[in-house]
Design an enzyme around this catalytic site. Structure first.
Site, PDB file in Angstrom:
ATOM      1  N   ILE A   4       0.841  -1.199   0.000  1.00 31.36           N
ATOM      2  CA  ILE A   4       0.000   0.000   0.000  1.00 31.36           C
ATOM      3  C   ILE A   4       0.875   1.247   0.000  1.00 31.36           C
ATOM      4  O   ILE A   4       0.653   2.192  -0.772  1.00 31.36           O
ATOM      5  CB  ILE A   4      -0.935   0.000   1.227  1.00 31.36           C
ATOM      6  CG1 ILE A   4      -1.915  -1.172   1.158  1.00 31.36           C
ATOM      7  CG2 ILE A   4      -1.702   1.327   1.316  1.00 31.36           C
ATOM      8  CD1 ILE A   4      -2.681  -1.397   2.451  1.00 31.36           C
ATOM      9  N   GLN A  49       2.537   1.860  -3.366  1.00 24.20           N
ATOM     10  CA  GLN A  49       1.590   2.417  -4.326  1.00 24.20           C
ATOM     11  C   GLN A  49       1.353   3.897  -4.047  1.00 24.20           C
ATOM     12  O   GLN A  49       1.221   4.701  -4.971  1.00 24.20           O
ATOM     13  CB  GLN A  49       0.265   1.647  -4.262  1.00 24.20           C
ATOM     14  CG  GLN A  49      -0.885   2.272  -5.033  1.00 24.20           C
ATOM     15  CD  GLN A  49      -0.644   2.352  -6.530  1.00 24.20           C
ATOM     16  OE1 GLN A  49       0.151   1.596  -7.078  1.00 24.20           O
ATOM     17  NE2 GLN A  49      -1.329   3.268  -7.203  1.00 24.20           N
ATOM     18  N   GLU A  50       1.331   4.262  -2.779  1.00 24.87           N
ATOM     19  CA  GLU A  50       1.077   5.654  -2.411  1.00 24.87           C
ATOM     20  C   GLU A  50       2.268   6.559  -2.720  1.00 24.87           C
ATOM     21  O   GLU A  50       2.113   7.632  -3.302  1.00 24.87           O
ATOM     22  CB  GLU A  50       0.745   5.747  -0.913  1.00 24.87           C
ATOM     23  CG  GLU A  50      -0.607   5.180  -0.524  1.00 24.87           C
ATOM     24  CD  GLU A  50      -1.754   6.083  -0.940  1.00 24.87           C
ATOM     25  OE1 GLU A  50      -1.497   7.183  -1.465  1.00 24.87           O
ATOM     26  OE2 GLU A  50      -2.921   5.691  -0.742  1.00 24.87           O
ATOM     27  N   SER A  51       3.468   6.138  -2.340  1.00 25.30           N
ATOM     28  CA  SER A  51       4.601   7.070  -2.346  1.00 25.30           C
ATOM     29  C   SER A  51       5.894   6.511  -2.911  1.00 25.30           C
ATOM     30  O   SER A  51       6.907   7.213  -2.937  1.00 25.30           O
ATOM     31  CB  SER A  51       4.881   7.505  -0.904  1.00 25.30           C
ATOM     32  OG  SER A  51       5.309   6.389  -0.130  1.00 25.30           O
ATOM     33  N   TYR A  65      -5.763   1.543  -8.374  1.00 27.91           N
ATOM     34  CA  TYR A  65      -5.074   1.630  -7.086  1.00 27.91           C
ATOM     35  C   TYR A  65      -5.062   0.274  -6.385  1.00 27.91           C
ATOM     36  O   TYR A  65      -4.009  -0.223  -5.966  1.00 27.91           O
ATOM     37  CB  TYR A  65      -5.782   2.681  -6.231  1.00 27.91           C
ATOM     38  CG  TYR A  65      -5.290   2.833  -4.822  1.00 27.91           C
ATOM     39  CD1 TYR A  65      -4.169   3.595  -4.535  1.00 27.91           C
ATOM     40  CD2 TYR A  65      -5.983   2.242  -3.763  1.00 27.91           C
ATOM     41  CE1 TYR A  65      -3.733   3.754  -3.225  1.00 27.91           C
ATOM     42  CE2 TYR A  65      -5.560   2.396  -2.458  1.00 27.91           C
ATOM     43  CZ  TYR A  65      -4.431   3.148  -2.194  1.00 27.91           C
ATOM     44  OH  TYR A  65      -4.007   3.304  -0.901  1.00 27.91           O
TER      45      TYR A  65
END
Length: 515
Positions: free
Chosen positions: A310, A313-315, A440
């Protein structure tokens, strides 16, 4: 890879067509002289399989795999225990049937005309194509015309032999290949990856899973069209086992559990990206070891590897990451969200991870209890990305379009519709970038599969290296070097983060107790 899909229509039609033919043997529980009665008398269903991430795998006592789960459910359906026997190749599987050592073969085996001459197929439950693979950077054949046995090896008993023979007779007279009696398909794929073999042939699902860990494995061409996958049993006049299988598959098709397993194991295999996967695995080596202790510390009931996926994927694991919309940090939290969680610095890795976990847990708590436990995380992550109100709209739209609002497979297909006016204009909370939420969640699932598989392989390599070192006790670790002993640098780390947690099922939020 083409979209994998369970053949629900085929299962339904086949059930109706064969039910009449098998009707005399359908009341299998009442007879004492048939195959089902023998299984129940023995108290176990004997299933032979091949170890792979899709079919069956055992990691530190935990078992998983599509065929394993189906076989476990079928054994429970019959009221018996499941006994799994692992074989090295397909030929050994069919030997088990021939010798009476197995009731069923459940190993992702393809239905074809030659096999059904000697063995009884069950319902088909997904489809694959057979593909020729090579290593990225090596010569890519565009046709089989010049492929020969010095380049191409296949596993014994592989269904593609019949296809190759037909192609040799009709199109490619110079085509030749070697059957490697000592290696299964997984071992041959590893040979291609290592550069020791030019080509092999495997099914599209196996290849897609290997590519998540070994992006250098590439598809050269399709050797066959899509082929149905099925189980096999002995072929004789006793149809009780076939009747039970048909009834079982029809039951799990109707109650939705077959669709959930399809989504769990086959719902995220498309759209392989070589560059993205390679970049991710490099980050696993270079960045993750510093962050792993924090992921482990705050993951709680979330698998830390899922939490890491997660965050990537975010940063891309950049604590200072900032988006044009103002979200920041490893978990890309908004300023308002951070304040509501009591965070003072979104760019602080520990604060960001702890806050992100609490926010995900908040989303999890809002997901209706009617959603199956192992799918709740995907609903929560979609809500994490686009807002829980829009997730409510997605569920409502799923109901309106005759889908199941508690099925992630159904709901995720409606997410892109939230940005289309003809749909969002009729929904409570209006427009949403549902296509982004869809991508996402799918990306997170792919990163998680890559991470779990990669760490498992690292652990396996380390164990093999330790065993090799134990076999040669006169050689001190200092005498190993990275040229002659490629894992020495890995072993030299006294407490490698990669080995601090045992690998487990990559597809679920929580580990389940083994039956």
């Amino acid at each position: 890879m083409k979209k994998l899909k369970i053949n629900y229509l085929f299962i339904g039609i086949l059930t109706l067509l064969l039910a009449a033919a098998l009707w005399p043997s359908i009341p299998w529980f009442g007879k004492a002289d048939n195959r089902i009665a023998a299984i129940q008398s023995r108290g176990e269903l004997r299933v032979s399989t091949i170890e792979s991430p899709l079919t069956y795998a055992r990691i530190n006592g935990k078992k998983y795999g599509l065929d394993y789960e189906l076989a476990q459910q079928f054994a429970s359906y019959l009221g018996v225990k499941l006994k799994i026997t692992v074989r090295q190749n397909i030929s050994q599987l069919f030997d088990d049937l021939d010798n009476g050592n197995a009731d069923l073969l459940a190993a992702g085996l393809v239905y074809n005309s030659e096999r059904v001459k000697n063995y009884q197929p069950g319902p088909t439950y997904y489809s694959v194509s057979q593909q020729l693979v090579y290593r990225v950077g090596q010569y890519r054949p565009r046709t089989l015309a010049t492929v020969n046995e010095s380049q191409l090896s296949i596993a014994p008993g592989h269904v593609v032999v019949n296809d190759l023979q037909a192609l040799k007779e009709t199109k490619f007279p110079d085509l030749s290949w070697k059957v490697d009696d000592k290696k299964g398909t997984a071992a041959l794929l590893s040979e291609v990856i290592s550069g020791n073999l030019d080509y092999t042939i495997a099914d599209s699902v196996a290849i897609s899973l290997f590519q998540r860990v070994h992006p250098e494995l590439a598809v050269a061409l399709d050797v066959t069209d899509e082929q149905p996958v099925t189980w096999f049993s002995q072929l004789d006049d006793d149809n009780t086992l076939s009747a039970a299988l048909l009834d079982f598959f029809n039951t799990i098709n109707e109650d939705g559990s077959l669709a959930r397993m399809e989504e769990k194991y086959l719902g995220h295999g498309d759209d392989f990206d070589y560059v993205d996967t390679r970049t991710f695995l490099r980050a696993v080596d270079g960045v993750l070891p510093d962050l792993q202790p924090l992921f482990e510390k705050y993951a709680q009931e979330i698998d830390w590897r899922l939490l890491a996926a997660i965050s990537y994927q975010e940063s891309h694991w950049d604590p200072l990451a900032t988006s044009p919309t103002g979200v920041r940090g490893l978990m890309m939290l908004t300023k308002n969200t951070a304040q509501s969680l009591g965070l003072t610095d979104r760019t602080d890795a520990e604060q960001s991870i702890s806050g992100g976990v609490r926010y995900i847990q908040d989303m999890m708590g809002k997901v209706p209890e009617t959603v199956p436990e192992e799918e709740r995380i995907w609903f929560a992550l979609a809500a994490y990305n686009m807002g829980y109100a829009h997730m409510l709209d997605a569920r409502a739209l799923t109901v309106k379009t005759r889908g199941n609002p508690d099925s992630w497979a159904d709901v995720k297909q409606r997410l892109p519709l939230l940005s289309q006016k003809q749909y969002y204009s009729k929904l409570t909370y209006g427009y949403a970038r549902g296509h982004e939420a869809y991508a996402y969640v799918e990306n997170i699932r792919k990163y998680q599969i890559s991470l779990v598989g990669y760490l498992q392989e690292k652990e396996k390599q380390a164990a093999e290296a330790i065993k090799l070192a134990q076999d040669y006790p006169a050689v001190s670790p200092a005498e190993f070097d990275t040229e002659t002993f490629p894992f020495s640098s890995f072993l030299s780390q006294p407490s490698s983060n990669y080995l601090s947690h045992s690998p487990s099922l990559p597809f679920s939020l929580k580990k389940k107790d083994e039956n």
